[in-house]
Design a protein around this motif. Structure first.
Motif, PDB file in Angstrom:
ATOM      1  N   MET A 117      33.400  28.739  21.372  1.00 33.55           N
ATOM      2  CA  MET A 117      34.478  29.142  22.283  1.00 33.55           C
ATOM      3  C   MET A 117      33.933  29.420  23.684  1.00 33.55           C
ATOM      4  N   GLY A 118      32.632  29.631  23.783  1.00 32.93           N
ATOM      5  CA  GLY A 118      32.035  29.888  25.088  1.00 32.93           C
ATOM      6  C   GLY A 118      32.486  31.204  25.702  1.00 32.93           C
ATOM      7  N   ILE A 119      32.733  32.195  24.868  1.00 35.88           N
ATOM      8  CA  ILE A 119      33.198  33.500  25.357  1.00 35.88           C
ATOM      9  C   ILE A 119      32.087  34.158  26.172  1.00 35.88           C
ATOM     10  N   THR A 120      32.463  34.659  27.339  1.00 38.75           N
ATOM     11  CA  THR A 120      31.517  35.351  28.223  1.00 38.75           C
ATOM     12  C   THR A 120      31.626  36.860  28.022  1.00 38.75           C
ATOM     13  N   ASP A 121      30.624  37.571  28.518  1.00 37.47           N
ATOM     14  CA  ASP A 121      30.690  39.042  28.516  1.00 37.47           C
ATOM     15  C   ASP A 121      31.943  39.508  29.251  1.00 37.47           C
ATOM     16  N   SER A 151      27.483  36.239  30.968  1.00 40.95           N
ATOM     17  CA  SER A 151      28.031  36.085  32.318  1.00 40.95           C
ATOM     18  C   SER A 151      29.218  37.013  32.475  1.00 40.95           C
ATOM     19  N   ASP A 152      29.444  37.461  33.699  1.00 37.37           N
ATOM     20  CA  ASP A 152      30.618  38.288  33.992  1.00 37.37           C
ATOM     21  C   ASP A 152      31.855  37.446  34.271  1.00 37.37           C
ATOM     22  N   ALA A 153      31.727  36.134  34.221  1.00 37.68           N
ATOM     23  CA  ALA A 153      32.836  35.232  34.527  1.00 37.68           C
ATOM     24  C   ALA A 153      34.001  35.441  33.564  1.00 37.68           C
ATOM     25  N   THR A 154      35.199  35.213  34.078  1.00 35.16           N
ATOM     26  CA  THR A 154      36.409  35.240  33.260  1.00 35.16           C
ATOM     27  C   THR A 154      37.210  33.980  33.577  1.00 35.16           C
ATOM     28  N   GLY A 155      38.164  33.668  32.722  1.00 34.77           N
ATOM     29  CA  GLY A 155      39.023  32.512  32.961  1.00 34.77           C
ATOM     30  C   GLY A 155      38.327  31.186  32.766  1.00 34.77           C
ATOM     31  N   THR A 156      37.241  31.173  32.024  1.00 38.43           N
ATOM     32  CA  THR A 156      36.531  29.914  31.801  1.00 38.43           C
ATOM     33  C   THR A 156      37.287  29.070  30.778  1.00 38.43           C
ATOM     34  N   PRO A 157      37.216  27.753  30.935  1.00 35.03           N
ATOM     35  CA  PRO A 157      37.954  26.896  29.999  1.00 35.03           C
ATOM     36  C   PRO A 157      37.343  26.918  28.600  1.00 35.03           C
ATOM     37  N   LEU A 158      38.164  26.607  27.628  1.00 38.76           N
ATOM     38  CA  LEU A 158      37.728  26.484  26.245  1.00 38.76           C
ATOM     39  C   LEU A 158      36.927  25.186  26.133  1.00 38.76           C
ATOM     40  N   PRO A 159      35.689  25.243  25.655  1.00 36.95           N
ATOM     41  CA  PRO A 159      34.894  24.017  25.534  1.00 36.95           C
ATOM     42  C   PRO A 159      35.558  22.984  24.611  1.00 36.95           C
ATOM     43  N   ALA A 160      35.355  21.724  24.930  1.00 31.16           N
ATOM     44  CA  ALA A 160      35.963  20.630  24.166  1.00 31.16           C
ATOM     45  C   ALA A 160      35.483  20.593  22.716  1.00 31.16           C
ATOM     46  N   ASN A 161      34.285  21.121  22.441  1.00 29.77           N
ATOM     47  CA  ASN A 161      33.745  21.055  21.083  1.00 29.77           C
ATOM     48  C   ASN A 161      34.221  22.203  20.181  1.00 29.77           C
ATOM     49  N   PHE A 162      35.135  23.039  20.674  1.00 28.03           N
ATOM     50  CA  PHE A 162      35.679  24.112  19.826  1.00 28.03           C
ATOM     51  C   PHE A 162      36.642  23.514  18.809  1.00 28.03           C
ATOM     52  N   LYS A 163      36.462  23.882  17.563  1.00 30.00           N
ATOM     53  CA  LYS A 163      37.343  23.435  16.477  1.00 30.00           C
ATOM     54  C   LYS A 163      38.093  24.641  15.926  1.00 30.00           C
ATOM     55  N   PRO A 164      39.408  24.707  16.177  1.00 30.18           N
ATOM     56  CA  PRO A 164      40.170  25.859  15.684  1.00 30.18           C
ATOM     57  C   PRO A 164      40.336  25.826  14.160  1.00 30.18           C
ATOM     58  N   ALA A 165      40.566  26.983  13.602  1.00 33.24           N
ATOM     59  CA  ALA A 165      40.840  27.085  12.168  1.00 33.24           C
ATOM     60  C   ALA A 165      42.208  26.465  11.897  1.00 33.24           C
ATOM     61  N   PRO A 166      42.403  25.945  10.699  1.00 29.52           N
ATOM     62  CA  PRO A 166      43.706  25.347  10.379  1.00 29.52           C
ATOM     63  C   PRO A 166      44.793  26.412  10.261  1.00 29.52           C
ATOM     64  N   PRO A 167      46.042  26.011  10.473  1.00 29.14           N
ATOM     65  CA  PRO A 167      47.144  26.976  10.302  1.00 29.14           C
ATOM     66  C   PRO A 167      47.185  27.495   8.864  1.00 29.14           C
ATOM     67  N   LEU A 168      47.724  28.683   8.717  1.00 26.27           N
ATOM     68  CA  LEU A 168      47.909  29.242   7.371  1.00 26.27           C
ATOM     69  C   LEU A 168      49.146  28.621   6.737  1.00 26.27           C
TER      70      LEU A 168
END
Length: 183
Positions: free
Chosen positions: A96-100, A143-160
C-alpha cells in the motif's frame, strides 16, 4: 477505645478488600460495547474516505469488508466478545506504500471521531496504546508525506460473501435466534 480502633481497622480492610475484588470493566464495556464501536467505526471510515491525506490508500478497498473487520478487530482488541478473523496487519497493508505521515493522519482522524463521540481521554489513550504497535506492521515508507497514490502492485482482499456481511462482525447473543423466531 481499643475495640473502636479494631472495628474501624476491620471496616477499612473490608472496604479496601471489596474494592480490590470489584472487577474492572473492559475497555469494550467502557467504550459502550457493540453499538458504540459500530457507530465510531462507521464515522471514522467516513472521515478517512473524505480525508485527501489518506483516502487514496482505500481506492481499491471493499468498504463492507473493511468495516466488518475493523469493527471485529476493535471489539476483540478492547476485550469484547469478538475473535478477529481478518488478515494480519502486515499482509493486509502489503504494497500500500503507507507513509508515516499517512499513518499519523489516520490516527488524527480516529481521535477526531473519538472526540465527536465524547470518548473520555483515558479510554482514548488506552485504545491508541492498543493500536499503536500496528504502525510498524502498516507503514512501508519512512516519510512525512501524505496523499500519496496507491501503488499499482497493491492487491486488495476479495469482498466478503453477502451472508457474512449480513451476519455482522459481532457474535450473536445466546438466545437471540430463538427470540427472533418467536416474533
Amino acid at each position: 477505645m481499643r475495640k473502636l480502633v479494631c472495628l474501624t481497622s476491620l471496616f477499612l480492610l473490608f472496604v479496601v478488600g471489596a474494592y480490590a475484588q470489584t472487577p474492572k470493566k473492559s475497555l469494550y464495556e467502557r467504550l459502550g460495547g457493540e453499538a458504540a464501536i459500530s457507530a465510531v467505526v462507521d464515522d471514522f471510515a467516513q472521515r478517512v474516505l473524505a480525508d485527501p491525506r489518506i483516502n487514496q490508500k482505500f481506492a481499491k478497498s471493499n468498504a463492507p469488508r473493511l468495516l466488518y473487520f475493523l469493527k471485529q478487530q476493535i471489539c476483540a482488541a478492547t476485550g469484547g466478545p469478538c475473535k478477529y478473523q481478518g488478515r494480519d496487519m502486515k499482509t493486509a497493508h502489503k504494497n500500500m506504500g503507507i507513509t508515516d505521515g499517512e499513518f499519523n493522519a489516520l490516527v488524527e482522524d480516529l481521535v477526531a471521531t473519538l472526540n465527536k463521540f465524547n470518548v473520555p481521554k483515558p479510554e482514548q489513550d488506552e485504545l491508541l496504546a492498543i493500536l499503536a504497535p500496528m504502525k510498524s506492521q502498516m507503514v512501508e515508507v519512512q516519510s512525512d508525506a501524505t496523499g500519496t497514490p496507491l501503488p499499482a502492485n497493491f492487491k486488495p482482499a476479495p469482498p466478503l460473501p453477502e451472508k457474512k456481511i449480513k451476519q455482522g462482525p459481532f457474535p450473536k447473543k445466546k438466545g437471540s435466534m430463538k427470540r427472533a423466531k418467536r416474533m
